[in-house]
Design a protein around this motif. Structure first.
Motif, PDB file in Angstrom:
ATOM      1  N   PHE A  12       0.821  -1.202   0.000  1.00 33.60           N
ATOM      2  CA  PHE A  12       0.000   0.000   0.000  1.00 33.60           C
ATOM      3  C   PHE A  12       0.856   1.252   0.000  1.00 33.60           C
ATOM      4  N   LEU A  26      -6.550   9.668  -3.368  1.00 33.77           N
ATOM      5  CA  LEU A  26      -7.580   8.662  -3.109  1.00 33.77           C
ATOM      6  C   LEU A  26      -8.340   8.351  -4.395  1.00 33.77           C
ATOM      7  N   GLY A  29      -6.971   5.847  -6.285  1.00 30.96           N
ATOM      8  CA  GLY A  29      -7.278   4.513  -5.793  1.00 30.96           C
ATOM      9  C   GLY A  29      -6.320   3.967  -4.765  1.00 30.96           C
ATOM     10  N   ILE A  30      -5.573   4.822  -4.089  1.00 30.84           N
ATOM     11  CA  ILE A  30      -4.612   4.279  -3.142  1.00 30.84           C
ATOM     12  C   ILE A  30      -5.234   4.058  -1.765  1.00 30.84           C
ATOM     13  N   GLY A  31      -6.447   4.608  -1.576  1.00 28.75           N
ATOM     14  CA  GLY A  31      -7.046   4.560  -0.246  1.00 28.75           C
ATOM     15  C   GLY A  31      -7.363   3.144   0.190  1.00 28.75           C
ATOM     16  N   HIS A  32      -7.069   2.846   1.427  1.00 30.32           N
ATOM     17  CA  HIS A  32      -7.389   1.525   1.929  1.00 30.32           C
ATOM     18  C   HIS A  32      -7.736   1.625   3.401  1.00 30.32           C
ATOM     19  N   VAL A  33      -8.865   1.051   3.740  1.00 32.94           N
ATOM     20  CA  VAL A  33      -9.268   1.022   5.148  1.00 32.94           C
ATOM     21  C   VAL A  33      -9.316  -0.443   5.548  1.00 32.94           C
ATOM     22  N   LYS A  41      -6.990   3.657   8.589  1.00 32.61           N
ATOM     23  CA  LYS A  41      -6.878   4.263   7.265  1.00 32.61           C
ATOM     24  C   LYS A  41      -5.407   4.402   6.916  1.00 32.61           C
ATOM     25  N   PHE A  43      -4.439   6.999   5.195  1.00 28.24           N
ATOM     26  CA  PHE A  43      -4.253   8.395   4.805  1.00 28.24           C
ATOM     27  C   PHE A  43      -4.621   9.313   5.959  1.00 28.24           C
TER      28      PHE A  43
ATOM     29  N   LYS B  90     -12.383   2.539   0.465  1.00 28.78           N
ATOM     30  CA  LYS B  90     -12.461   1.319   1.249  1.00 28.78           C
ATOM     31  C   LYS B  90     -11.273   0.423   1.010  1.00 28.78           C
ATOM     32  N   ALA B  92      -7.917  -0.460  -1.491  1.00 29.66           N
ATOM     33  CA  ALA B  92      -7.003   0.150  -2.444  1.00 29.66           C
ATOM     34  C   ALA B  92      -7.105  -0.527  -3.802  1.00 29.66           C
ATOM     35  N   PHE B  94      -5.206   0.822  -6.275  1.00 29.86           N
ATOM     36  CA  PHE B  94      -3.858   1.053  -6.772  1.00 29.86           C
ATOM     37  C   PHE B  94      -2.884   0.517  -5.726  1.00 29.86           C
TER      38      PHE B  94
END
Lengths: 123, 264, 365
Positions: A12, A26, A29-33, A41, A43, B90, B92, B94
């Motif tokens: 990530f 975000l 598409g780098i956001g990840h929870v 998170k 970010f 939610k 990723a 990427f």
């Protein structure tokens, strides 16, 4: 060198930045929870009200605690606020990358890596 | 001799001389190898630093274009979508993958970005207004992030190479300035010790030879005396003459043999 | 006839709004602004129009703070007008704010869904969509409570009722909720201007019908275009189209069946304006599809949305040629919003040093 072993799990990109930078990244598409209940998170949105301790905590979390982050993007003007932390950070993983923000154009003089580059070339 | 004290603690024997000579040879080969490695790494390192420098400048530009496309979204949507985006993130899409690249025996990690399929948190964003801009902005930012990932790879390589080069250079310097002189000193020391031993041995042998000669001379004299006495006692002329002739030749032969032994 | 008593109640407002309209930036102003080298220069250029509001900004302010300050001016003017409005005009202006309210409520719903402290969100809400009881909504901790308080406390209740249940808020994508609300709002607004005894048959109804019909069509087209490639089904998509407008009913039916840009183009062919837009946007749109032209790097083409904005501005401008109509208030707000967007865009271009696209603003005066 010791950290080379754990690079495999790092997939990530984390970001510490102002609202616009974070929104854009975000969108990419780098956001990840992570799943509940801890739902972490990757970010952090920093505005004028965010205090340095919170930034530092996030920096600490992304660089040391979490083992799934390969790159930490941080706005340069935010890196300036915790400059000593960024400058003393020398590990290869995760990589710290200072990025420009919308309202703060990029200044190569402040970048801790570029400064090392310069020092090495004796400029 | 300045480095007299700086030598390895060995007994000055022929065996350790051999060992030291092998060690010196090994150190020299190692030194030239490491030197070459360090040069190769430094070359790579300089290339990387140059590329970092370029990439960092380029990044400024790329991010500006990306911010502008975000501005376009704000323009089209007519409001700030930041909060909504933050909340709807939610999983990723990427992601990055780390690979390793081998440069002169150093494993350099490189990041590779990839996008997971069918995972779109923001498909609906801007449905009523500005959706096209949102999608476009996503593409622009995705490209920007790709550039950032590339830069991050370079930077990781930079940090690791920096470290490795320092270690290698330290080793090169250690071999060049410590190990090689010390081994040479040891060899010199062993040689000088061995020479010393040789000289002692030579002297000792000489002494032994001298003593032997003296002993033989004394023995001869005694024999002579005995013979003379016998001559007087026997008084037989023929037999005596024959014995007198063999006596001196024997002594000569002995002395020659002894001389040969001394010189080697 | 309608002119006979209009000025009794609304003459002052009309005068004020026309005055505001004259205060809008003209193309000459924009040309000057595009020549600016820094945000400070830009601020100087904006001095005559926005003087007081920009005074408190620090040197070289960020574009977002610039946008916030220019919006402040719109808000304060709007509030002044609203305070002086009476009777049906007051109601009309309330209707105007409902659109912003929908955005605000959508924001609060998002916050509540993710269990955030919604109080922090209040300052992110659009000031025009502010209503007195909004802080009350923050008390709600789960979506059901929120749903109930929205029904009780907000003027948006009719838009929720009948089309959305509290489960929907939980399950549907927030964008669908928002667009459903907006559809209901547009239909209600349309009905209001055509049915209210003070407005029916007056220039207001004419002007506003044109504007709202355009808005409805624009949303229908946009939703169609933006839903390609998402999980939004055609049936659900159809539910988001407002039930009036130039395209309604044949056009919207065709839109609901469209699978690609070509389908959209066919659907809107009945209306000359949209047909030209689609053709302009379709030409050279390439595989990237429509609306991709203004994006990328350095392309100078205009996207479909740009053209819609342009059209909206022209309609708004035309509204000022009519007298005795509330429509000018709506038109003025829209024109001023566009002006703020233009300023932000120009400021952004200057800040990001991307002068080649600085002329993408829309000016009609």
């Amino acid at each position: 060198m010791a950290s080379q072993a754990d690079y495999k799990d790092r997939q990530f990109i984390a970001v510490i930045g102002d609202e616009d930078s974070v929104t854009g990244l975000l969108l990419a598409g780098i956001g990840h929870v992570t799943p509940a209940p801890d739902s972490q998170k990757n970010f952090l949105v920093v505005d004028a009200k965010t205090d340095n301790a919170a930034i530092e905590a996030a920096f600490e979390r992304f660089t040391t605690e979490r083992k799934d982050i390969g790159i930490v993007l941080i706005n340069q003007h935010i890196a300036d606020r915790i400059r000593y932390r960024v400058d003393t950070y020398t590990a290869a993983f995760p990589t710290i990358l200072e990025i420009p923000s919308k309202d703060h154009p990029y200044d190569p003089e402040k970048d801790s890596v570029l400064r090392r580059v310069r020092r090495l070339f004796g400029e | 001799m300045s480095g007299a004290a700086d030598r390895e603690a060995v007994f000055p024997t022929r065996q350790s001389l051999g060992l030291m000579k092998a060690k010196l040879k090994g150190a020299e080969t190692g030194h030239s190898l490491l030197k070459r490695k360090s040069e190769a790494l430094t070359k790579r390192f300089r290339e990387i630093t140059r590329r970092i420098d370029e990439a960092k400048r380029k990044m400024g530009r790329v991010m500006q274009i990306a911010s502008l496309s975000l501005a376009e979204v704000t323009y089209a949507v007519g409001g700030n979508i930041g909060y909504q985006i933050q909340e709807s993130a939610k999983s990723a899409r990427f992601r990055i993958r780390a690979k390793q690249e081998n440069v002169s025996g150093v494993l350099l990690p490189t990041f590779e970005s990839y996008q997971t399929e069918g995972n779109n948190d923001f498909a609906m964003t801007g449905l009523g207004k500005g959706g096209q801009q949102v999608q476009r902005c996503r593409e622009t930012y995705a490209r920007a992030v790709e550039a950032l990932v590339e830069l991050a790879s370079l930077q990781t390589a930079f940090v690791i190479l920096d470290e490795v080069i320092k270690v290698v250079n330290r080793r090169v310097n250690a071999i060049e300035h410590v190990i090689i002189p010390r081994t040479e000193n040891t060899i010199k020391y062993i040689n000088s010790e061995l020479d010393e031993l040789d000289r002692e041995e030579f002297y000792r042998l000489k002494k032994v030879a001298n003593k032997k000669q003296r002993d033989t001379a004394a023995g001869d004299a005694e024999m002579k005396k005995k013979k003379e006495e016998q001559d007087k006692v026997d008084a037989s002329g023929q037999e005596n003459k024959e014995q007198e002739e063999t006596g001196p030749t024997d002594i000569l032969a002995d002395a020659a043999a002894e001389d040969e032994d001394v010189i080697f | 006839m309608e002119g006979l008593f209009f000025n009794v109640n609304n003459g002052y407002i009309e005068g004020i709004v026309r005055g505001y309209r004259n205060g809008l930036l003209t193309s000459a102003n924009y040309t000057n602004m595009t020549q600016c080298e820094s945000i400070d220069d830009l601020k100087l250029q904006l001095g005559p129009a926005y003087g007081d509001f920009l005074a408190s900004l620090p040197p070289n302010p960020s574009t977002s703070s610039l946008a916030a300050k220019t919006t402040d001016k719109l808000v304060s003017e709007f509030r002044y007008v609203r305070a002086n409005a009476v009777g049906s005009l007051a109601k009309f202006m309330d209707y105007l704010t409902y659109g912003y309210m929908i955005d605000n409520v959508a924001l609060l719903i998002t916050g509540t869904l993710h269990e955030r402290d919604t109080r922090e969100l209040l300052e992110r809400c659009h000031p025009l969509g502010w209503f007195e009881t909004m802080p009350v909504l923050c008390v709600a901790t789960n979506i059901e409570e929120l749903y109930n308080s929205v029904l009780i406390e907000t003027p948006l209740a009719p838009y929720f009722k009948g089309s959305l249940s509290h489960q929907d808020l939980d399950e549907l994508n927030i964008e669908i909720v928002r667009n459903t609300l907006y559809k209901n709002y547009l239909e209600d607004f349309y009905h209001f201007v055509n049915a209210d005894p003070d407005m029916a048959g007056t220039p207001t109804a004419e002007v506003m019908s044109e504007i709202l019909e355009f808005e409805a069509d624009r949303r229908a087209i946009n939703i169609t275009l933006n839903s390609f490639g998402t999980e939004l089904s055609k049936a659900d998509r159809k539910k988001l189209y407002p039930n009036f407008g130039l395209l309604y009913p044949e056009g919207t039916l065709m839109l609901s069946r469209a699978d690609d840009f070509e389908g959209v183009r066919l659907a809107v062919e009945g209306v000359q304006d949209y047909k030209t837009f689609c053709e302009a946007a379709g030409l050279g749109g390439g595989p990237g599809g429509p609306g991709n032209m203004a994006g990328g790097t350095g392309s100078d083409g205009r996207s479909l949305e740009d053209m819609f904005y342009q059209k909206e501005m022209e309609i708004s401008k035309m509204a000022f040629t009519r007298q005795f109509t509330y429509g000018i208030v709506y038109a003025w707000v829209k024109l001023r919003e566009q002006e703020i967007r233009n300023i932000t865009w120009i400021a952004e271009c200057i800040a990001q040093n991307q002068k080649e696209r600085i002329n993408n603003y829309i000016s009609v005066f």
